[in-house]
Scaffold this motif. Sequence first.
Motif, mmCIF file in Angstrom:
data_model
loop_
_atom_site.group_PDB
_atom_site.id
_atom_site.type_symbol
_atom_site.label_atom_id
_atom_site.label_comp_id
_atom_site.label_asym_id
_atom_site.label_seq_id
_atom_site.Cartn_x
_atom_site.Cartn_y
_atom_site.Cartn_z
ATOM 1 N N GLN A 94 0.710 -1.277 -0.028
ATOM 2 C CA GLN A 94 -0.078 0.060 -0.107
ATOM 3 C C GLN A 94 0.971 1.138 0.035
ATOM 4 O O GLN A 94 0.727 2.305 -0.722
ATOM 5 N N VAL A 95 2.012 1.290 0.713
ATOM 6 C CA VAL A 95 2.892 2.250 0.944
ATOM 7 C C VAL A 95 3.418 2.573 -0.461
ATOM 8 O O VAL A 95 3.689 3.669 -0.780
ATOM 9 N N LEU A 96 4.072 1.670 -1.173
ATOM 10 C CA LEU A 96 4.511 1.434 -2.364
ATOM 11 C C LEU A 96 3.507 2.299 -3.553
ATOM 12 O O LEU A 96 3.916 3.021 -4.208
ATOM 13 N N ARG A 97 2.392 1.516 -3.446
ATOM 14 C CA ARG A 97 1.326 1.841 -4.595
ATOM 15 C C ARG A 97 0.987 3.282 -4.583
ATOM 16 O O ARG A 97 0.629 3.935 -5.586
ATOM 17 N N SER A 98 0.696 3.817 -3.268
ATOM 18 C CA SER A 98 0.380 5.186 -3.124
ATOM 19 C C SER A 98 1.469 6.148 -3.922
ATOM 20 O O SER A 98 0.966 7.334 -4.297
ATOM 21 N N ARG A 99 2.717 5.582 -4.183
ATOM 22 C CA ARG A 99 3.807 6.646 -4.518
ATOM 23 C C ARG A 99 3.872 6.263 -6.273
ATOM 24 O O ARG A 99 4.471 6.930 -6.863
ATOM 25 N N CYS A 105 6.509 4.821 -13.013
ATOM 26 C CA CYS A 105 6.669 5.513 -11.722
ATOM 27 C C CYS A 105 7.735 4.830 -10.842
ATOM 28 O O CYS A 105 7.840 5.253 -9.671
ATOM 29 N N VAL A 106 7.829 3.357 -11.108
ATOM 30 C CA VAL A 106 8.915 2.727 -10.009
ATOM 31 C C VAL A 106 10.207 2.916 -10.285
ATOM 32 O O VAL A 106 10.865 2.588 -11.209
ATOM 33 N N THR A 107 10.650 4.055 -9.502
ATOM 34 C CA THR A 107 12.088 4.454 -9.446
ATOM 35 C C THR A 107 12.573 4.334 -8.309
ATOM 36 O O THR A 107 12.158 4.262 -7.367
ATOM 37 N N ARG A 108 14.042 4.290 -8.189
ATOM 38 C CA ARG A 108 14.668 4.270 -6.900
ATOM 39 C C ARG A 108 14.569 5.185 -6.174
ATOM 40 O O ARG A 108 14.311 4.868 -4.830
ATOM 41 N N GLU A 109 14.226 6.543 -6.622
ATOM 42 C CA GLU A 109 13.898 7.510 -5.381
ATOM 43 C C GLU A 109 12.544 7.324 -4.801
ATOM 44 O O GLU A 109 12.608 7.304 -3.606
ATOM 45 N N ARG A 110 11.592 6.695 -5.463
ATOM 46 C CA ARG A 110 10.246 6.536 -4.730
ATOM 47 C C ARG A 110 10.195 5.307 -4.098
ATOM 48 O O ARG A 110 9.663 5.378 -3.035
ATOM 49 N N VAL A 111 11.108 4.486 -4.550
ATOM 50 C CA VAL A 111 11.094 3.029 -3.673
ATOM 51 C C VAL A 111 11.850 3.523 -2.326
ATOM 52 O O VAL A 111 11.669 2.981 -1.173
ATOM 53 N N ALA A 112 12.954 4.451 -2.416
ATOM 54 C CA ALA A 112 13.507 4.824 -1.242
ATOM 55 C C ALA A 112 12.674 5.758 -0.294
ATOM 56 O O ALA A 112 12.593 5.455 0.960
ATOM 57 N N GLU A 113 11.810 6.443 -0.792
ATOM 58 C CA GLU A 113 10.954 7.123 0.155
ATOM 59 C C GLU A 113 9.926 6.102 0.596
ATOM 60 O O GLU A 113 9.669 6.485 1.842
ATOM 61 N N ALA A 114 9.481 5.073 0.209
ATOM 62 C CA ALA A 114 8.593 4.093 0.678
ATOM 63 C C ALA A 114 9.358 3.363 1.654
ATOM 64 O O ALA A 114 8.792 3.219 2.620
ATOM 65 N N GLU A 115 10.670 3.087 1.532
ATOM 66 C CA GLU A 115 11.331 2.550 2.344
ATOM 67 C C GLU A 115 11.550 3.190 3.737
ATOM 68 O O GLU A 115 11.342 2.587 4.961
ATOM 69 N N ALA A 116 11.701 4.315 3.576
ATOM 70 C CA ALA A 116 11.760 5.307 4.738
ATOM 71 C C ALA A 116 10.439 5.460 5.492
ATOM 72 O O ALA A 116 10.427 5.265 6.715
ATOM 73 N N GLU A 117 9.376 5.383 4.878
ATOM 74 C CA GLU A 117 7.961 5.406 5.540
ATOM 75 C C GLU A 117 7.804 4.055 5.959
ATOM 76 O O GLU A 117 7.272 3.912 7.321
ATOM 77 N N CYS A 118 8.271 2.940 5.494
ATOM 78 C CA CYS A 118 8.095 1.517 6.283
ATOM 79 C C CYS A 118 8.965 1.350 7.355
ATOM 80 O O CYS A 118 8.470 0.763 8.385
ATOM 81 N N ARG A 121 7.280 2.940 10.291
ATOM 82 C CA ARG A 121 6.276 2.275 10.850
ATOM 83 C C ARG A 121 6.461 1.032 11.399
ATOM 84 O O ARG A 121 5.846 0.084 11.872
ATOM 85 N N GLY A 122 7.999 0.506 11.462
ATOM 86 C CA GLY A 122 8.404 -0.553 11.945
ATOM 87 C C GLY A 122 8.159 -1.676 11.253
ATOM 88 O O GLY A 122 8.242 -2.980 11.532
ATOM 89 N N LEU A 123 8.010 -1.772 9.796
ATOM 90 C CA LEU A 123 7.936 -2.537 8.939
ATOM 91 C C LEU A 123 9.188 -3.170 8.516
ATOM 92 O O LEU A 123 10.429 -2.451 8.474
ATOM 93 N N ASP A 124 9.390 -4.668 8.184
ATOM 94 C CA ASP A 124 10.698 -4.897 7.523
ATOM 95 C C ASP A 124 11.222 -4.314 6.248
ATOM 96 O O ASP A 124 10.362 -4.176 5.295
#
Length: 218
Positions: A94-99, A105-118, A121-124
């Motif tokens: 859900q975090v990834l898809r929102s971005r 749109c699957v880019t290194r920068e957006r995945v990095a944003e999603a990783e930081a958000e996860c 949230r304490g996710l793996d």
Amino acid sequence: MTAEDHGRGRPADAPADETPLLPEAVRALPYSWDFGFVWPPETEENDENFAYARAVLEACLPAEPLAAPEPPPEVRLKYLDEDASWPEWTEIRQVLRSRMPYARCVTRERVAEAEAECARRGLDTTNFTEHWTIRITGWIAEETLRWCALMVDDVEAITPWAMELAEQYIQRGMAAEQAVSVLRLTSKVPRSREALARLAMDEGLPPEIRELAREGLG
């Protein structure tokens, strides 16, 4: 279908200074992740779409067998059990898809944003970019195989490339169930039956995949 990046006000096209993580053919996929990358039922059976389906499947195919099958099976009927919990990966998705509403749109920068958000949230987030790039690729391959299996009536138009790619997907552990469906639903084609026979006897495959192949031989 809106071109806005849901909830963030971004356009669906990634800025030129972002680094794409998916192959060029896959980035051209026009179907939204908000709808699961599903190819619409009304997609025409024509040479252009057959060629594009083949290009996507060739681009998504892993170079080597995966360490673990991808993508994971969708959560089924969870809502029937009030005590059941959703797997952690569904929240990450859900975090990834929102971005990233589209494959482009699957880019290194957006995945990095999603990783930081996860992480917040304490996710793996172990091997986050590699892991989720493979998983997103698997979902796209799965839906492309689904279109070939369920929506294409002109089987000759996808013979033999669809059968060859389906077998390779199964052997490499990506979108295996949908790949078996391609072979089962085209089992009147000798190439499909030959592949099903090989897969049914392949001890290196998961038992459930071998069983699906055996059932396809009828």
